[in-house]
Scaffold this motif. Structure first.
Motif, PDB file in Angstrom:
ATOM      1  N   THR A   2       0.967  -1.146   0.045  1.00 37.10           N
ATOM      2  CA  THR A   2       0.052  -0.003  -0.234  1.00 37.10           C
ATOM      3  C   THR A   2       0.842   1.361   0.041  1.00 37.10           C
ATOM      4  N   CYS A   3       2.122   1.239   0.527  1.00 36.14           N
ATOM      5  CA  CYS A   3       3.000   2.278   0.597  1.00 36.14           C
ATOM      6  C   CYS A   3       3.115   2.613  -0.700  1.00 36.14           C
ATOM      7  N   ALA A   4       3.721   1.379  -1.476  1.00 38.14           N
ATOM      8  CA  ALA A   4       4.062   1.733  -2.646  1.00 38.14           C
ATOM      9  C   ALA A   4       2.893   2.105  -3.672  1.00 38.14           C
ATOM     10  N   CYS A   5       1.904   1.710  -3.591  1.00 42.01           N
ATOM     11  CA  CYS A   5       0.547   2.416  -4.251  1.00 42.01           C
ATOM     12  C   CYS A   5       0.241   3.806  -3.865  1.00 42.01           C
ATOM     13  N   ALA A   6       0.470   4.162  -2.501  1.00 41.03           N
ATOM     14  CA  ALA A   6       0.445   5.541  -2.177  1.00 41.03           C
ATOM     15  C   ALA A   6       1.103   6.383  -2.977  1.00 41.03           C
ATOM     16  N   VAL A   7       2.466   6.042  -2.988  1.00 38.96           N
ATOM     17  CA  VAL A   7       3.451   6.947  -3.774  1.00 38.96           C
ATOM     18  C   VAL A   7       3.259   6.754  -5.154  1.00 38.96           C
ATOM     19  N   GLY A   8       2.699   5.544  -5.514  1.00 38.77           N
ATOM     20  CA  GLY A   8       2.472   5.710  -7.064  1.00 38.77           C
ATOM     21  C   GLY A   8       1.300   6.483  -7.565  1.00 38.77           C
ATOM     22  N   VAL A   9       0.253   6.707  -6.488  1.00 39.82           N
ATOM     23  CA  VAL A   9      -0.847   7.587  -7.076  1.00 39.82           C
ATOM     24  C   VAL A   9      -0.320   9.202  -6.923  1.00 39.82           C
ATOM     25  N   LYS A  10       0.482   9.538  -6.050  1.00 41.03           N
ATOM     26  CA  LYS A  10       0.714  10.958  -5.815  1.00 41.03           C
ATOM     27  C   LYS A  10       1.998  10.936  -5.018  1.00 41.03           C
ATOM     28  N   TYR A  11       3.068  11.635  -5.634  1.00 40.22           N
ATOM     29  CA  TYR A  11       4.325  11.857  -4.913  1.00 40.22           C
ATOM     30  C   TYR A  11       4.021  12.362  -3.198  1.00 40.22           C
ATOM     31  N   MET A  12       2.893  12.993  -2.714  1.00 37.84           N
ATOM     32  CA  MET A  12       2.591  13.174  -1.572  1.00 37.84           C
ATOM     33  C   MET A  12       2.738  12.153  -0.658  1.00 37.84           C
ATOM     34  N   GLY A  13       2.381  10.943  -1.340  1.00 39.87           N
ATOM     35  CA  GLY A  13       2.277   9.694  -0.601  1.00 39.87           C
ATOM     36  C   GLY A  13       3.595   9.336   0.179  1.00 39.87           C
ATOM     37  N   LEU A  14       4.733   9.886  -0.576  1.00 36.10           N
ATOM     38  CA  LEU A  14       6.138   9.791   0.170  1.00 36.10           C
ATOM     39  C   LEU A  14       6.231  10.144   1.619  1.00 36.10           C
ATOM     40  N   PHE A  15       5.358  11.126   1.916  1.00 39.29           N
ATOM     41  CA  PHE A  15       5.217  11.780   3.238  1.00 39.29           C
ATOM     42  C   PHE A  15       4.993  10.901   4.282  1.00 39.29           C
TER      43      PHE A  15
END
Lengths: 757, 704
Positions: free
Chosen positions: A216-229
């Protein structure tokens, strides 16, 4: 078992009641008994979430706000046309495009204007379905998250309800936008990490949760770079937990090593691989050339179907003496262009009085043109001898060549005359002998920047070449400024004497290429006009394509545009801003993105209270005054890291960003902040004051909700688009749950559920 | 206890000797050649010129706080420089001007760096070898030498940074003797150095952060000490608040007070500041000026944008070029005072009843603004603006005051109501275009050559309240109205302080990199990717090139990596409870505490540059480089000391000695190879085999 049963609760809420196998398959005994546990609260909350997010999502049947932006990419996806979107990685677009695929969208819609009516071929419902589903599933996830933090079910219910009734989140979920998908992945990542952390060590389910966190972390980052935070926050949390594990001297070194490696693989390596995987799918799906080809290198373009590939397919690979080539500047700043010359000379005197050589102009031209063709000439041969010998004699790194302009037969020349726009550099011209003691200086050394061996051959498309002038050691370079009227506003090309390291503006690659066959100038001109054809195929590896695309995405700067509804991060906390998402062209029906004032205020209050509590506990504990038991303190700390920390990492970085920001950028931060409200309330309730039962909060929200509905109906007669400020000032009503402010006519036709008001 | 002090005394003795030796070497090196170069190098044009401004007391604007330039000016003044040299461009010769004092001042501050670093590392590690490595690294780094040789802010800044770090470390050593005299001395000295660092450049903020974190950590451990009563703890807090916050703040404000008192004449910096600010400056036309208080019809005015460094509304006899909106007269914003900034206020219906009392302009009135020189009206229409494409173009249109309805502007006093009068200088005014509803706006973007590189003026359809769309009336000439004295306007000291800070910060963030230039990026710096040309380009010229000694810089880089690995190993070993002897534990402590502090310093002085939007230069890395060099000292020393981890005693000792000797030799040899970079080169460039630098161009990107 606790973990798996709650997980089942969650799955059941998705509408697929699954059953818990009481006994494992390995120990099957007859009769096989199946017992199901259903957490009804969770089911209800999920149902409410679905209802509020999914009800009537095909209204309005028009482009709403950023749908105009994402829509383009969805269309391109359905047509499998390549594009670059610098705003985020491809998974988000892929998910939206999946919705389009389900609805059978053919991609034929022009996304050019907010408020444009959708034509009948656009499956509005299925386009908006996935974000809405993701948005509704966030509601049970909030519930689970608070439970995992160790708080009571009542608190968790409070969190879910608060999230449910946050109208900015409702609005954002109901359209083809990505924030709700992002929030879904963020919450799921946190929940699964907490599940992993809370599970007993050694159980296989625990590993599954860990893996799910990584995915899910990968998915979050994959959706928007904001997921990186949030990803970094989780990594930090995991690092602290791992450090505690390392400090546990009861465990053997082997066990510790195993654990550390497992976590590293699941939380770092797996997301990285998945991220690459998204790009792999992206690049495989989008194989046709499209509107953004020009931004990519020639090699990349050649790998796309149609476009440049159609031209370059079948070109000879090795550039030889006598080759006819077009030279593209590797730098695509300010725009991609080709080395060009034409029958016009530099003016004798420039406007500022400086003189020129009055020789033929050499420029860089951003369009395909027959004047972009140059012929590679061996300095030892005569001008007449411009055919490729057989076998062809390839040009190698370090060879000295002359470049002959195909249409005008002028040789590429540079000399110690100041360039028109960049006087510190040398002018580059097509040499004309005016007999004014200005000798031809037209020898260029070929310097292949990305050579693999010293004797490397100059290859079409693949080689990046510097052309170094023999007499002055100047480098042929795009200066970046454009010429005035006399140069037809084409880009200036100069010889740069002071050349520093590798600069893309000084590097060129051969794009179109064929072996010259014609002896006569007239024949040659005909040849230049004809398309190239001979067969050789070449392909970039996936990693090369990925790196190029990723680099372009990170470095492409789009113009800093001002937007009517852009806002600054400071305005978000106080909700001092809104966005009009949609406005009916005839009636006054509108959709606004605006927050629930009560929730917003409560969340801010909760954060302040939390920080105060935390600081006072922390300082007092340092003096060994323990107001609360150790376990409660740890619980409070963990809740703080997840909720307050989640808020901080998703909010504070925006202060340093220079891009145009909107209210919806705040929503992930808000989600975490909302979760803090019930957490703080429960803490206050059990440890400080013993008042305000959680149910009262629920009642309060409900009453606010009801009141705002009457408020909404009261505003029906309002004709002017409402001013947010006036609204806040005049309406003391705490709860502005005004999402759809629909004027009388549309209101009557479309009965909207109370949750969406 | 006796036994403990003995080796320490020995160490200090060795240390003192080493220090003296180094100080001497460094001073010789730094002063050796600063007389040789008799012409301006690089940014000396700015800072030398600003030094002259102090001597001449003319007001100027710079993006950095004033202390550095004040000290340069003072040094020049004391050594007899008269402030008359114009400092036009790099490469100009100084001729008879007395510049050596200013250079000598900077060089002597720069030569303090190695001894300071020596003492700091000695305090942190108690190892003279580590301190000596650090001092050698800094003393023989060509970059540090070059940057200290000229009239620049960096040596001054680095002096204060190192001073602050040194006194902080010394202060930490006094932990067990709180409130003693040396304790107070180092505390106050830290504060003084902090204010000095911040007073030279805003980069000083990073060292303040470092000291702040160190202090917070210190207080945290004090709080955990239950033997200390809360009252005593309060004393600790208050003394630190005094020494590290109040005192530096006071000194910092004092620096500015001196700055404003010294610079009391009008100069090149006036236009950057608000009208009220300018009224302080002798020679400025707002100084002791008097003018009518309220804006009236028929007045001649200048209109200044409220954006800091906003410029005056300006027009001139030039048209917008073909292809840029309508081909009408240009309207721009111009930072300097000029007769083309004058505008005449007209009533909309143009029936100028010139008789009798002039009418006053009120909030909501509709006016025309006629350009005094060209008699065109301020005009806007639905063409896109030249640079800000979403805005409308503003032009000068019509002749002799006759125009069309697009010349009408509504006056709006910000925060005012209908009928309010417009106060000169004090009211914030917006001009709303009647026909399109847009607002007169200064985008701050510079027009290309055709616009004389003045600032773009547009009409913005976005009515948000920003200073870009707010204006004030600065000059106001109307003979029919009584003048009032404007001395009431003189701003308060705190207002001046605030304004000058806003101007500095805006100025700093306004230094944007240009797109097509090769910019220095933060990742270039630690790998010594590219230097800065201080003077000279061609083969015939005398060239000085700012570039760190590559051997030293790459050593620093390797040490950073080594340090991370070593600390990871050390902390893992401690965490897993591996049995270590006393010496090893001491090594771990030095690595983790001393090294940690330095690593934090390096991070604080380096990482923030990644987030900065402004233009960056190679020399921004030098403060971080100081920390990195100190870390190198500690890391390499600890590494060599731990040689007995994998070698048996006699061999490990040889390795230790051999390694140390190799290290010093490498540093000295590389200094010998690269010294022409700092002390000047002539003759052919390095790619030529005849050059003195032949074979030393190890990276393509170096330009010497």
């Amino acid at each position: 078992m606790l973990a798996s049963s709650s997980w089942l609760h969650f799955v059941q809420t998705l509408g697929h009641p699954r059953l818990l196998f009481d006994s494992m398959l390995t120990s099957i005994k007859l009769p096989i008994v199946i017992r199901a546990e259903i957490n009804l609260v969770l089911v209800v909350v999920t149902a409410l979430g679905l209802l509020s997010r999914l009800y009537g999502i095909n209204f309005p049947k028009a482009v709403v706000f950023d749908e105009v932006y994402y829509g383009q990419f969805v269309s391109l996806y359905t047509k499998q046309v390549f594009f670059i979107d610098e705003s985020g990685p491809p998974l988000g677009h892929m998910i939206l495009a999946f919705g389009a695929y389900l609805g059978g969208f053919d991609g034929n819609f022009i996304w050019n204007r907010i408020g444009a009516e959708y034509s009948s071929n656009v499956p509005v419902w299925s386009l908006r379905l996935i974000p809405a589903l993701a948005g509704s599933l966030c509601v049970p996830l909030c519930y689970l998250l608070v439970v995992e933090l160790g708080y009571s079910h009542l608190t968790a219910l409070g969190a879910a309800l608060l999230f449910l009734m946050e109208n900015s989140l409702i609005v954002q979920s109901r359209f083809m936008l990505l924030e709700s998908v992002l929030i879904f992945f963020l919450l799921l990542a946190v929940v699964s990490y907490l599940r992993f952390h809370n599970a007993q060590s050694g159980s296989p389910v625990r590993l599954a949760w860990l893996v799910l966190t990584g995915v899910t972390c990968a998915c979050a980052v994959g959706v928007k770079y904001m997921g990186l935070f949030t990803y970094f926050l989780l990594l930090g949390l995991a690092a602290v937990h791992t450090w505690q594990l390392i400090g546990d001297r009861a465990l053997s070194n082997g066990v510790v090593l195993m654990q550390v490696v497992t976590r590293f693989l699941a939380l770092v390596v797996l997301p990285l691989l998945l991220y690459l995987g998204f790009f792999y799918v992206h690049l495989n799906l989008l194989y046709r050339s499209g509107p953004h080809d020009q931004m990519m290198s020639s090699a990349f373009q050649a790998s796309l179907e149609g476009g440049l590939a159609r031209i370059t397919q079948g070109q000879p690979l090795e550039v030889a003496y006598g080759s006819q080539v077009t030279l593209r500047s590797v730098s695509s700043k300010p725009i991609p262009c080709w080395l060009h010359s034409h029958k016009a000379n530099y003016p004798i005197r420039y406007e500022n009085g400086r003189g020129s050589s009055h020789q033929q102009q050499v420029t860089c031209y951003p369009f395909k043109d027959v004047n972009n063709w140059w012929i590679i000439k061996d300095p030892g041969r005569f001008v007449q001898d411009l055919v490729v010998s057989s076998p062809p004699r390839p040009v190698r790194h370090g060879d000295v060549v002359q470049l002959l302009h195909g249409m005008t037969s002028r040789l590429l020349n540079t000399h110690d005359v100041a360039a028109p726009m960049s006087p510190h550099a040398q002018e580059v011209s097509g040499y004309i002998d005016f007999n004014v003691s200005m000798p031809a200086q037209n020898l260029w050394k070929v310097d292949i920047a990305n050579r693999e061996a010293e004797q490397d051959v100059w290859k079409t498309i693949l080689s990046e070449v510097r052309l170094i002038h023999i007499n002055t050691s100047a480098v042929l370079k795009l200066s970046g400024s454009s010429l005035p009227e006399w140069g037809y506003r084409q880009l200036e090309v100069v010889g740069d004497k002071i050349y520093k390291g590798y600069q893309p503006s000084g590097v060129w690659n051969v794009e179109e290429h064929r072996y010259g066959r014609s002896l006569e100038q007239r024949e040659r001109e005909l040849e230049l006009h004809s398309p190239t054809h001979i067969d050789i195929n070449r392909n970039l590896t996936f990693i090369a394509k990925f790196l190029e695309l990723q680099w372009k995405m990170l470095t492409v700067k789009h113009e800093d545009s001002e937007h009517k509804y852009s806002s600054s991060p400071l305005e978000w906390i106080t909700m001092n801003t809104n966005i009009a998402y949609w406005l009916h062209p005839a009636s006054n029906a509108q959709i606004h993105l605006i927050g629930n004032f009560v929730t917003w205020t409560l969340a801010n209050l909760a954060l302040a209270v939390y920080v105060l509590l935390f600081l006072s506990y922390l300082l007092r504990r340092r003096r060994k005054i323990e107001d609360i038991p150790e376990a409660t303190w740890c619980q409070l700390l963990q809740a703080g890291v997840v909720c307050a920390g989640g808020w901080a990492v998703n909010y504070l970085p925006f202060f340093m960003m220079e891009k145009t920001l909107f209210l919806y950028h705040y929503l992930p931060a808000l989600t975490f902040q909302i979760l803090l409200i019930p957490v703080v309330l429960e803490h206050l309730h059990t440890h400080m004051l013993r008042w305000a039962p959680m149910t009262r909060l629920g009642l309060w929200i409900e009453s606010g909700h009801r009141r705002s509905r009457t408020f909404a109906q009261g505003r029906k007669r309002l004709r002017e688009p409402f001013q947010r400020k006036a609204l806040l000032k005049t309406c003391f009503v705490e709860c502005i749950t005004l999402i759809l402010l629909v004027s009388t006519s549309t209101w009557d036709q479309r009965t909207l559920g109370p949750e969406t008001v | 206890m006796e036994k403990h002090t003995d080796p320490r005394n020995h160490a200090t003795c060795v240390a003192k000797n080493g220090l003296l030796k180094f100080d001497y070497v460094v001073r010789v090196l730094r002063t050796f050649c600063r007389y040789f170069m008799k012409h301006i190098g690089w940014d000396e044009t700015h800072f030398g010129k600003m030094g002259s401004y102090y001597i001449n007391r003319t007001f100027f604007f710079d993006v950095h706080p004033p202390l550095g330039k004040m000290l340069i000016g003072l040094a020049g003044y004391m050594t007899g420089y008269d402030g008359t040299y114009p400092f036009l461009k790099p490469g100009d010769r100084y001729e008879h001007h007395n510049y050596w004092g200013m250079r000598g001042f900077c060089a002597s501050l720069g030569s303090c760096l190695p001894p300071f670093a020596y003492l700091t590392v000695l305090e942190l590690s108690q190892s003279p070898t580590a301190a000596l490595i650090t001092a050698a690294v800094l003393a023989f780094d060509t970059g540090c030498i070059t940057i200290s040789q000229y009239i620049l802010l960096d040596p001054i800044l680095m002096f204060f940074i190192m001073g602050a770090v040194l006194s902080m470390v010394k202060f930490n050593r006094q932990r067990y003797r709180p409130f003693s005299t040396p304790w107070w001395f180092w505390l106050v000295l830290t504060g003084v150095n902090l204010s000095g660092a911040l007073g030279v450049k805003f980069v000083g903020l990073f060292v303040i952060l470092l000291v702040g974190m160190n202090t917070a950590w210190d207080l945290w451990s004090l709080l955990g000490d239950l033997h200390l009563s809360l009252i005593d703890f309060g004393k600790h807090v208050l003394s630190r608040v005094f020494g590290l916050i109040l005192l530096p703040l006071f000194l910092y404000v004092t620096i500015f007070a001196v700055h404003f008192v010294v610079l009391n004449k009008s100069g090149p910096g006036d236009g950057f500041f608000s009208s009220a600010f300018q009224s302080r400056l002798i020679g400025n036309n707002l100084h002791n000026a008097s003018m009518p208080e309220y804006l009236a019809y028929g007045s001649i005015i200048t209109v200044k944008n409220l954006r800091i460094a906003g410029g005056y509304l300006h027009s001139h006899w030039h048209l917008y070029p073909e292809g840029v909106g309508a081909k009408q007269q240009q309207v721009t914003a111009y930072l300097h005072k000029d007769y083309n900034n004058m505008w005449l206020v007209h009533r909309s219906n143009d029936s100028d009843a010139q008789s009798g009392e002039p009418d006053l302009v009120r909030h909501g009135d509709i006016i025309q603004l006629e350009h005094k020189e060209t008699t065109r009206n301020l005009h806007s229409h639905l063409h896109e603006a030249p640079l800000t494409k979403k805005h409308f173009q503003v032009t000068g249109y019509g002749i002799n005051g006759t125009g069309d309805p697009n010349d009408l502007w509504q006056v709006e006093v910000c925060g005012g109501r209908k009928g309010d009068l417009v106060k000169v200088l004090r009211s914030k005014v917006r001009f709303l275009h009647r026909a399109t509803g847009c607002v007169l706006y200064s985008s701050g973007k510079t027009l290309p050559k055709w616009g004389w590189e003045q600032v773009e003026i547009t009409c913005s359809p976005y009515l948000k309240e920003t200073p870009n769309s707010q204006w004030n009336i600065e000059d106001h000439i109307n003979t029919k109205l009584p003048n009032i004295s404007l001395s009431v306007l003189k701003p308060h000291f705190l207002e001046i302080l605030l304004e000058s800070h806003i101007v500095m910060i805006r100025g700093n963030s306004g230094l944007k990199p240009k797109d097509n230039e090769m910019n220095s990026k933060p990742w270039h710096w630690p790998i010594n990717y590219q230097g800065l040309r201080f003077s000279g380009v061609n083969e015939t010229e005398y060239r000085v090139y700012l570039l760190g000694n590559p051997v030293i810089w790459w050593l620093n880089l390797v040490s950073l990596g080594l340090y991370v690995v070593m600390v990871a190993v050390a902390s893992l070993a401690l965490r897993r409870g591996v049995q270590l002897d006393k010496r090893r534990i001491e090594h771990c402590r030095v690595l983790m505490e001393g090294g940690g502090l330095l690593l934090l310093g390096w991070l604080l002085h380096y990482v923030p540059f990644y987030t900065m939007g402004r233009i960056l230069y190679y020399h921004h890395y030098f403060p971080a480089m100081l920390f990195s060099s100190m870390l190198t000292g500690i890391t390499l020393d600890t590494l060599l000391q731990s040689a007995d981890l994998w070698l048996r005693p006699p061999y490990s000792d040889w390795l230790l000695r051999g390694g140390q000797a190799m290290l010093f030799l490498a540093i000295l040899d590389s200094f010998y190879m690269f010294h022409p970079l700092s002390y000047g080169m002539r003759g052919p460039l390095a790619h030529d085999p005849d050059s003195t630098m032949a074979g030393l161009k190890w990276m393509d990107s170096w330009e010497f």
